[in-house]
Write an enzyme that holds these catalytic residues in place. Structure first.
Site, mmCIF file in Angstrom:
data_model
loop_
_atom_site.group_PDB
_atom_site.id
_atom_site.type_symbol
_atom_site.label_atom_id
_atom_site.label_comp_id
_atom_site.label_asym_id
_atom_site.label_seq_id
_atom_site.Cartn_x
_atom_site.Cartn_y
_atom_site.Cartn_z
ATOM 1 C CG ASP A 8 -28.299 -115.265 14.028
ATOM 2 O OD1 ASP A 8 -29.615 -115.485 14.576
ATOM 3 O OD2 ASP A 8 -27.498 -115.784 14.938
ATOM 4 C CG ASP A 129 -28.207 -112.286 24.719
ATOM 5 O OD1 ASP A 129 -28.869 -113.267 24.707
ATOM 6 O OD2 ASP A 129 -28.296 -111.274 24.054
#
Length: 242
Positions: A8, A129
């Site tokens: 990330d 998500d």
């Protein structure tokens, strides 16, 4: 069953967030390319990258770090975060990304996802998500009224290569994958589903290999790898033997 190590990116560094909060970022490596190479040397075969700044900005922000990663490794990589138009998709695929992940735009403009799937067969994934079962967008800053299953079914015949399903309430807190919800989604669609958010230990990897969850394409692991709770050698050996 593929285990995807996650990188990330925030401000050019390799970080992990807690519950998707940009203010709760832990820096694990200042050199994302070095981290990616380390994962490849450990035996991983497919890298998962997220441009966190890009997810909030709605356009690529960490392109330099992504380019450095792609130069350092030979394994394929998938990338999500801030990819909102065909030009950006094409640019990333041309630069060496194997598969792009479309999240916010899958909610806002499903037709664009369908067009991308036609233009780039097998190279477009959808990131779903969810928070409390509802799909979140704009770097998880907003929640829509759509359920994960409703969104997945919109793309049933579109040619989407995979769905990456993240349980936001487990992401970065090592509570374990939400496999029941992920499997429910996988049963509701013919698109391959990858589990994400909360993988905590080798027990999660063992659970993935039980008959109940073998239909999943794989899982993404982040914090558990970085803080040593998951031994990559043990996890990959388990998957190889399955």
């Amino acid at each position: 069953m593929i285990l995807f190590p996650a990188i990330d990116l925030k401000d050019g560094k390799c970080v992990r967030l807690k519950l998707g909060d940009m203010n709760e970022a832990t820096v694990f490596n200042d050199d994302p390319a070095d981290q990616a190479l380390s994962f490849e040397k450990q035996g991983f075969e497919y890298l998962h990258i997220v441009d966190l700044n890009g997810a909030f900005a709605g356009k690529p922000v960490n392109a330099g770090a992504v380019d450095a990663i792609l130069k350092a490794i030979t394994m394929p990589a998938q990338l999500g975060g801030g990819i909102r138009d065909i030009a950006t998709i094409e640019a990333w695929l041309t630069r060496g990304i194997r598969r792009v992940i479309l999240g916010t735009i899958a909610v806002r403009d499903p037709a664009l996802v369908r067009e991308a799937c036609k233009l780039f067969p097998g190279r477009v994934a959808v990131g779903i998500d969810a928070k409390g079962g509802k799909v979140a967008v704009e770097g998880w800053a907003e929640t829509s009224e759509l359920t994960a299953i409703e969104l997945a079914r919109r793309f049933e015949d579109a040619g989407v290569a995979a769905i990456i399903y993240t349980d936001i309430e487990r992401d970065g807190v090592l509570k374990g994958l939400n496999l029941p919800a992920t499997a429910e989604l996988a049963r509701a669609t013919s698109i391959p589903v990858i589990a994400s958010g909360g993988l905590a230990s080798i027990d999660d990897v063992k659970a993935l290999l039980t008959p109940e969850y073998r239909m999943l394409e794989g899982a993404i692991t982040g914090r558990a790898l970085y803080d040593g709770r998951l031994d990559p050698k043990e996890a990959l050996a388990l998957l190889a033997a399955a």
